[in-house]
Design a protein around this motif. Sequence first.
Motif, PDB file in Angstrom:
ATOM      1  N   GLY A 107       0.829  -1.189   0.000  1.00 45.02           N
ATOM      2  CA  GLY A 107       0.000   0.000   0.000  1.00 45.02           C
ATOM      3  C   GLY A 107       0.866   1.241   0.000  1.00 45.02           C
ATOM      4  N   HIS A 108       0.258   2.360   0.329  1.00 43.80           N
ATOM      5  CA  HIS A 108       0.989   3.625   0.363  1.00 43.80           C
ATOM      6  C   HIS A 108       0.310   4.572   1.345  1.00 43.80           C
ATOM      7  CE1 HIS A 108      -2.207   4.137  -2.702  1.00 43.80           C
ATOM      8  NE2 HIS A 108      -2.298   5.365  -2.209  1.00 43.80           N
ATOM      9  N   SER A 130      -5.250  -4.915   0.253  1.00 44.33           N
ATOM     10  CA  SER A 130      -3.794  -4.787   0.336  1.00 44.33           C
ATOM     11  C   SER A 130      -3.074  -6.025  -0.178  1.00 44.33           C
ATOM     12  CB  SER A 130      -3.362  -4.517   1.782  1.00 44.33           C
ATOM     13  OG  SER A 130      -3.722  -5.611   2.626  1.00 44.33           O
ATOM     14  N   GLU A 176       3.571   1.896  -4.660  1.00 43.52           N
ATOM     15  CA  GLU A 176       3.202   1.221  -3.414  1.00 43.52           C
ATOM     16  C   GLU A 176       4.461   0.949  -2.601  1.00 43.52           C
ATOM     17  OE1 GLU A 176       0.077   1.426  -3.103  1.00 43.52           O
ATOM     18  OE2 GLU A 176      -0.129   1.946  -5.223  1.00 43.52           O
ATOM     19  N   PRO A 180      -3.539  -0.360  -2.379  1.00 44.32           N
ATOM     20  CA  PRO A 180      -2.918  -0.103  -3.678  1.00 44.32           C
ATOM     21  C   PRO A 180      -3.926  -0.162  -4.819  1.00 44.32           C
ATOM     22  CG  PRO A 180      -2.590  -2.373  -3.089  1.00 44.32           C
ATOM     23  CD  PRO A 180      -3.261  -1.724  -1.898  1.00 44.32           C
TER      24      PRO A 180
END
Length: 339
Positions: free
Chosen positions: A88-89, A114, A140, A99
Amino acid sequence: MRLVFGVAALVVAGYVFASNLPEAPTGFDNQTNGMVDDATHAADQAKFDEVEQVPDGLGPLYNAQSCRECHQNPTSGGSTQISELRVGHRGSHGKFENPEIPIARGTEIIKGRSLVNDRAICPSAAFPVTEIQERVPDSEQIRTFRVSLNLLGDGFVEAVPDQTFVNLAKEQCNKGHHKICGQVLYVPIVEAPGQTGIGRFGWKDQQASLLSFAADAYLNEMGFTSRLQPDEVTSLCNTAREPNDQPGSDGLSDIDRFARFIRASKAPARDAQLAATRNAKEGAELFAKVGCEQCHVETLSTASAGTQLNGGTLTVSAALGDKQFHPYADFLLHDVGTG
């Protein structure tokens, strides 16, 4: 199937219940805990161990072809050395965001989870130019691996009353002078629409019942849709009928059998020989001395037989009811604790 069942909800307080209740049966012998007969348990295990194929509904995106593939150490339902990728981020406000994973050369985007699946069913003879393998974009930057957890004894975890976890969180907060406070998560019970329960299964306590989690894992880890999770992650390359998980002649689907197999499993057995060693005894003393017990429960008790759980969809059986078990003691002496 990487059914990532756990008991992170248990790790909310160092509260020890004084109980004279019978001990939950333990062992790594593939035997039932008494909830069902041996023949039924063996048949459910056969379903748990079964290797799925594409015509059955495997994929289009998936991680494994069998529940046992990721839960078989030292026996079916145990823990694993296999891990899954989560990415993810951080969003504009600094919070984690799932993401967006492009597949099929960018023609479709996988969103809302995720998990990044390891495998895909195409390109194939039927779809030679459709390439759907997930790959993590550079955007990500949060990436981690999660090991598939032990499932054995999770029927006893499911049978712990929700109020127990509420009390544990309060007790921990009081003992820790509000510096460490367990968080109780209320999540939907998928088989009981509109009902919620305290999450206790999965790395993020995202499921309250074993049936809910079985359906979630069947979809996300093996790509199998069911009555509780009817939508595929992607429809590309998919030719199997929907939902993939159809009821058998007894009216039960695979997810029902998976949940029943786990509920009927024995809790992990403590290694008595290892526990008797000096190192283990000194370790237990140190564990308590430095305060680990504040976040790791020694003993939990299940609800009485006949208690209704999971929004009224499950009744605690005599085999699971009025039992005590020891999550952290088992975990300390095995890599396959109850969570």
